[in-house]
Design a protein around this motif. Structure first.
Motif, PDB file in Angstrom:
ATOM      1  N   LEU A 173      78.662  83.377 -44.463  1.00  0.00           N
ATOM      2  CA  LEU A 173      78.917  83.632 -45.884  1.00  0.00           C
ATOM      3  C   LEU A 173      77.630  83.429 -46.667  1.00  0.00           C
ATOM      4  O   LEU A 173      76.921  82.442 -46.467  1.00  0.00           O
ATOM      5  CB  LEU A 173      79.977  82.658 -46.429  1.00  0.00           C
ATOM      6  N   ASN A 174      77.360  84.365 -47.558  1.00  0.00           N
ATOM      7  CA  ASN A 174      76.270  84.203 -48.520  1.00  0.00           C
ATOM      8  C   ASN A 174      76.883  83.640 -49.798  1.00  0.00           C
ATOM      9  O   ASN A 174      77.634  84.322 -50.488  1.00  0.00           O
ATOM     10  CB  ASN A 174      75.609  85.561 -48.789  1.00  0.00           C
ATOM     11  N   MET A 175      76.581  82.376 -50.084  1.00  0.00           N
ATOM     12  CA  MET A 175      77.165  81.714 -51.265  1.00  0.00           C
ATOM     13  C   MET A 175      76.136  81.772 -52.396  1.00  0.00           C
ATOM     14  O   MET A 175      75.441  80.799 -52.680  1.00  0.00           O
ATOM     15  CB  MET A 175      77.535  80.270 -50.913  1.00  0.00           C
ATOM     16  N   ALA A 176      76.066  82.916 -53.046  1.00  0.00           N
ATOM     17  CA  ALA A 176      75.058  83.109 -54.099  1.00  0.00           C
ATOM     18  C   ALA A 176      75.430  82.396 -55.387  1.00  0.00           C
ATOM     19  O   ALA A 176      74.595  82.232 -56.268  1.00  0.00           O
ATOM     20  CB  ALA A 176      74.854  84.597 -54.360  1.00  0.00           C
ATOM     21  N   THR A 177      76.696  81.996 -55.505  1.00  0.00           N
ATOM     22  CA  THR A 177      77.102  81.189 -56.657  1.00  0.00           C
ATOM     23  C   THR A 177      77.399  79.773 -56.170  1.00  0.00           C
ATOM     24  O   THR A 177      78.340  79.555 -55.419  1.00  0.00           O
ATOM     25  CB  THR A 177      78.370  81.758 -57.332  1.00  0.00           C
ATOM     26  N   ILE A 178      76.572  78.828 -56.585  1.00  0.00           N
ATOM     27  CA  ILE A 178      76.811  77.431 -56.195  1.00  0.00           C
ATOM     28  C   ILE A 178      77.914  76.846 -57.077  1.00  0.00           C
ATOM     29  O   ILE A 178      78.690  76.007 -56.663  1.00  0.00           O
ATOM     30  CB  ILE A 178      75.521  76.596 -56.375  1.00  0.00           C
ATOM     31  N   LYS A 179      77.956  77.305 -58.335  1.00  0.00           N
ATOM     32  CA  LYS A 179      79.011  76.862 -59.248  1.00  0.00           C
ATOM     33  C   LYS A 179      79.382  78.017 -60.167  1.00  0.00           C
ATOM     34  O   LYS A 179      78.485  78.598 -60.759  1.00  0.00           O
ATOM     35  CB  LYS A 179      78.519  75.684 -60.069  1.00  0.00           C
ATOM     36  N   PRO A 180      80.627  78.369 -60.322  1.00  0.00           N
ATOM     37  CA  PRO A 180      81.777  77.781 -59.615  1.00  0.00           C
ATOM     38  C   PRO A 180      81.785  78.216 -58.155  1.00  0.00           C
ATOM     39  O   PRO A 180      81.603  79.399 -57.860  1.00  0.00           O
ATOM     40  CB  PRO A 180      82.973  78.357 -60.365  1.00  0.00           C
ATOM     41  N   ILE A 181      81.991  77.251 -57.275  1.00  0.00           N
ATOM     42  CA  ILE A 181      81.995  77.544 -55.839  1.00  0.00           C
ATOM     43  C   ILE A 181      83.228  78.389 -55.510  1.00  0.00           C
ATOM     44  O   ILE A 181      84.281  78.226 -56.129  1.00  0.00           O
ATOM     45  CB  ILE A 181      81.973  76.224 -55.027  1.00  0.00           C
ATOM     46  N   ASP A 182      83.096  79.295 -54.568  1.00  0.00           N
ATOM     47  CA  ASP A 182      84.209  80.153 -54.166  1.00  0.00           C
ATOM     48  C   ASP A 182      85.152  79.354 -53.257  1.00  0.00           C
ATOM     49  O   ASP A 182      85.020  79.346 -52.029  1.00  0.00           O
ATOM     50  CB  ASP A 182      83.652  81.387 -53.442  1.00  0.00           C
ATOM     51  N   ARG A 183      86.094  78.675 -53.886  1.00  0.00           N
ATOM     52  CA  ARG A 183      87.010  77.792 -53.142  1.00  0.00           C
ATOM     53  C   ARG A 183      87.813  78.561 -52.108  1.00  0.00           C
ATOM     54  O   ARG A 183      88.059  78.076 -51.005  1.00  0.00           O
ATOM     55  CB  ARG A 183      87.996  77.098 -54.099  1.00  0.00           C
ATOM     56  N   THR A 184      88.243  79.747 -52.499  1.00  0.00           N
ATOM     57  CA  THR A 184      89.077  80.551 -51.601  1.00  0.00           C
ATOM     58  C   THR A 184      88.329  80.836 -50.301  1.00  0.00           C
ATOM     59  O   THR A 184      88.887  80.681 -49.206  1.00  0.00           O
ATOM     60  CB  THR A 184      89.454  81.876 -52.297  1.00  0.00           C
ATOM     61  N   ALA A 185      87.074  81.252 -50.430  1.00  0.00           N
ATOM     62  CA  ALA A 185      86.289  81.582 -49.238  1.00  0.00           C
ATOM     63  C   ALA A 185      86.028  80.340 -48.389  1.00  0.00           C
ATOM     64  O   ALA A 185      86.045  80.399 -47.160  1.00  0.00           O
ATOM     65  CB  ALA A 185      84.979  82.236 -49.643  1.00  0.00           C
ATOM     66  N   VAL A 186      85.813  79.197 -49.060  1.00  0.00           N
ATOM     67  CA  VAL A 186      85.529  77.963 -48.324  1.00  0.00           C
ATOM     68  C   VAL A 186      86.778  77.495 -47.570  1.00  0.00           C
ATOM     69  O   VAL A 186      86.721  77.150 -46.382  1.00  0.00           O
ATOM     70  CB  VAL A 186      85.028  76.854 -49.285  1.00  0.00           C
ATOM     71  N   ILE A 187      87.919  77.526 -48.251  1.00  0.00           N
ATOM     72  CA  ILE A 187      89.159  77.072 -47.604  1.00  0.00           C
ATOM     73  C   ILE A 187      89.519  78.002 -46.440  1.00  0.00           C
ATOM     74  O   ILE A 187      89.902  77.549 -45.359  1.00  0.00           O
ATOM     75  CB  ILE A 187      90.310  76.985 -48.638  1.00  0.00           C
ATOM     76  N   ALA A 188      89.337  79.298 -46.663  1.00  0.00           N
ATOM     77  CA  ALA A 188      89.622  80.259 -45.586  1.00  0.00           C
ATOM     78  C   ALA A 188      88.704  80.000 -44.393  1.00  0.00           C
ATOM     79  O   ALA A 188      89.144  80.025 -43.230  1.00  0.00           O
ATOM     80  CB  ALA A 188      89.443  81.687 -46.096  1.00  0.00           C
TER      81      ALA A 188
END
Lengths: 283, 330
Positions: free
Chosen positions: B223-238
């Protein structure tokens, strides 16, 4: 010098006797608010009353019924701890219900201990972290210049202790550099800060010479002489090519004998018996 | 195989800002004697009337930007990341975030890859100190293409935004047509064994690590997490649910950065083993950017090693689970 920015006074000169009565009344209101709140900063609030009257009853182009009027002049209070005075003034001018003044510093009140932006309407910026207001005033003044708006003026009120902050001088340098002649800084020079005399804590004099060296037009007045306050605000509006600073020499705790020139009244609210004595003096 | 195109993310910012000059008259730019380094100079040259030089005074830079935003402008305040986030943190806190003003803060020369300038210029703490501020969106584009899109998205977004940019040329790994949405991670590769969540210039290294792991028979999601905040919770939980192990990768301290942001979601919603690849609570030093990344263990090999570690924990947890099930009395 031909002054093409000479803005006509927002309103005709008010009667000085009326303003004097108003000052007393506002001081009473401020003390009642602080006493009800049980904490706050009486000294710094009482020292700037005549200047706020000069602005809100004379010089500012503003409309209490339309706090966000797009053509209004801007007043930014940088010395945020003096906000009880600003709240009292805004309420008296009709920006919001005076009954709200009794909620100062209470949970759920729009009247925060240090100002929050637009809470209540008329409070242009958040303040309380000292030294920041003049930069915001610069930004607003630069935006007006970019837009070719020669009507609106920006005022920023700072404390004299506050200008120990380095950011103030960064901003002073920039305003002078950019010739922001529609900007007026006002220093409420009450010569005391929390822990003692400003000159003893960290000397800032000579004030006018310092600002002058940063390319500011300087005016020095007795900040409790209402006529001098009105004159200084008029003069500032005619200056071209440089910003103006009004060094307003004041007395911390002005109007209450036992608070005047006493650093210990920087951040303590009057107790009921003290309030009673203060209100008698201001009757 | 042809060598990848190499460009610094700050160039994408400069291009984006220049475009905004044309498309959005409210956009203005300010810098503290770093218009050239931040690439704000491209905007300055094209729109001199909408550029304000503040000089070497970051606190006033931020305050002035706040004032411009009060007046309805969309200011981009540009400087080195270490200075603009660190020296003027409290101005960002009070003047920008508390008032929720529409100011965009661009910090170039973020991370170790500044290289030779050494520790004082190498910003390794911005995610931590920026994401702790309410109202602030924190972006870190992975390449020049994404940096341009992040800049345009920042201008579109109403509210304060911080964008972290780099000086060193890095591989172009995204395509112009890929969408960029603030708050959404983009999945670069799917896998079932673990997830590598990377940001900024470490995304290319994460891709390389995943390819290496695939050679070993391990399928890593990237995953490329280009937004540190707000963190993409959905992608992290998945990622936690579907792959059961996570490695975070950032050119930044592991104290409270991307790893911290991901862990805050994982430990509360779907606990799985994690490893943080980043600088280990230390300052940078002078050196060539590539050498520095190696010296500070920020390479594909380091990610692979972290993947091995986290997989070991995942597997031993799974076998403990099995033996516990076997021991259960009838």
């Amino acid at each position: 010098m031909e002054a093409n920015v000479a803005v006509a006074p927002a309103s005709p000169r008010p009667d000085l006797a009326e303003l004097s009565a108003l000052a007393k009344s506002l001081r009473r209101e401020i003390l009642v608010m602080l006493s009800q709140a049980g904490s706050g900063h009486p000294g710094a609030s009482l020292s700037m009353v005549e200047m706020l009257i000069g602005l809100y009853w004379y010089k500012l182009r503003h409309d209490p019924k339309r706090p966000d009027w797009a053509q209004r002049d801007l007043f930014l209070l940088s010395k945020g701890h003096g906000c009880p005075a600003l709240y009292a003034v805004l309420a008296r001018r009709g920006y919001f219900d005076r009954a709200l003044l009794a909620t100062l510093r209470k949970l759920g009140s729009p009247l925060q201990g240090h100002p929050q932006q637009w809470s209540p309407p008329g409070v242009e910026i958040a303040a309380g972290s000292l030294g920041q207001g003049l930069s915001l005033a610069n930004g607003w003044a630069l935006a007006l210049k970019m837009d070719g708006d020669a009507q609106r003026r920006v005022y920023c009120l700072l404390g004299d202790g506050e200008i120990q902050e380095g950011q103030v001088w960064e901003a002073a340098m920039a305003a002078g550099h950019y010739h922001l002649d529609h900007l007026c800084a006002i220093i409420d020079a009450n010569s005391l800060q929390q822990n003692g005399p400003v000159q003893q804590i960290m000397g800032i004099e000579p004030l006018a010479a310092k600002w002058s060296a940063f390319n500011w037009h300087t005016i020095e007045i007795d900040g409790h002489n209402q006529e001098q306050v009105l004159n200084a605000l008029d003069e500032a509006a005619t200056v071209q090519g440089q910003p103006t600073v009004i060094v307003s020499r004041t007395v911390k705790g002005k109007g209450v004998s036992f608070m005047e020139n006493r650093a210990e009244w920087h951040g303590v609210a009057p107790k009921p018996d003290e309030l009673e004595r203060a209100l008698k003096e201001l009757a | 195989m042809t060598a990848p195109v190499m460009k610094p993310t700050r160039d994408g910012f400069g291009e984006g800002l220049l475009e905004l000059g044309k498309t959005n008259p409210k956009v203005v730019a300010l810098s503290g004697d770093l218009a050239d380094s931040t690439r704000a100079i491209w905007f300055q040259k094209a729109y001199p009337d909408r550029y304000i030089e503040i000089g070497i005074a970051e606190q006033n830079l931020i305050g002035t930007a706040a004032g411009l935003a009060l007046a309805g402008k969309i200011p981009f305040a540009c400087s080195f990341s270490a200075f603009i986030t660190g020296r003027s943190w409290e101005q960002i806190r009070v003047a920008i975030c508390y008032q929720n003003l529409n100011v965009k803060i661009a910090g170039s020369h973020g991370g170790l890859s500044v290289g030779a300038d050494g520790a004082t210029a190498e910003a390794l703490e911005e995610f931590t100190i920026m994401r702790s501020l309410p109202n602030l969106t924190v972006l870190v584009p992975c390449d020049v293409v994404e940096a341009r899109k992040a800049t345009l998205a920042a201008a579109e977004h109403v509210g304060p935004v911080f964008i972290r940019l780099g000086r060193a040329p890095v591989p172009v790994v995204t395509a112009a047509e890929e969408p960029f949405v603030i708050g959404q991670a983009s999945r670069r590769r799917d896998g079932k064994d673990l997830t590598i969540i990377a940001c900024g210039i470490m995304v290319a290294a994460a891709d390389a690590a995943a390819a290496q792991l695939a050679g070993e028979g391990t399928q890593a999601r990237v995953l490329n997490m280009a937004t540190i905040k707000p963190i993409d919770r959905t992608a992290v939980i998945a990622a936690a649910q579907e792959t059961g192990a996570i490695v975070t990768v950032e050119e930044h301290t592991v104290v409270g950065g991307l790893g911290g942001a991901v862990a805050e979601v994982v430990v509360q919603d779907q606990p799985v083993p994690m490893r943080f690849v980043g600088t280990q609570d230390t300052f940078g030093v002078s050196g060539d950017p590539a050498e520095l990344l190696k010296a500070f263990h920020l390479t594909a090999d380091d990610i692979v090693q972290a993947a091995h570690e986290v997989l070991k924990i995942k597997q031993s947890a799974a076998s403990n689970q099995q033996s516990a099930t076997r021991r259960r009395p009838r």
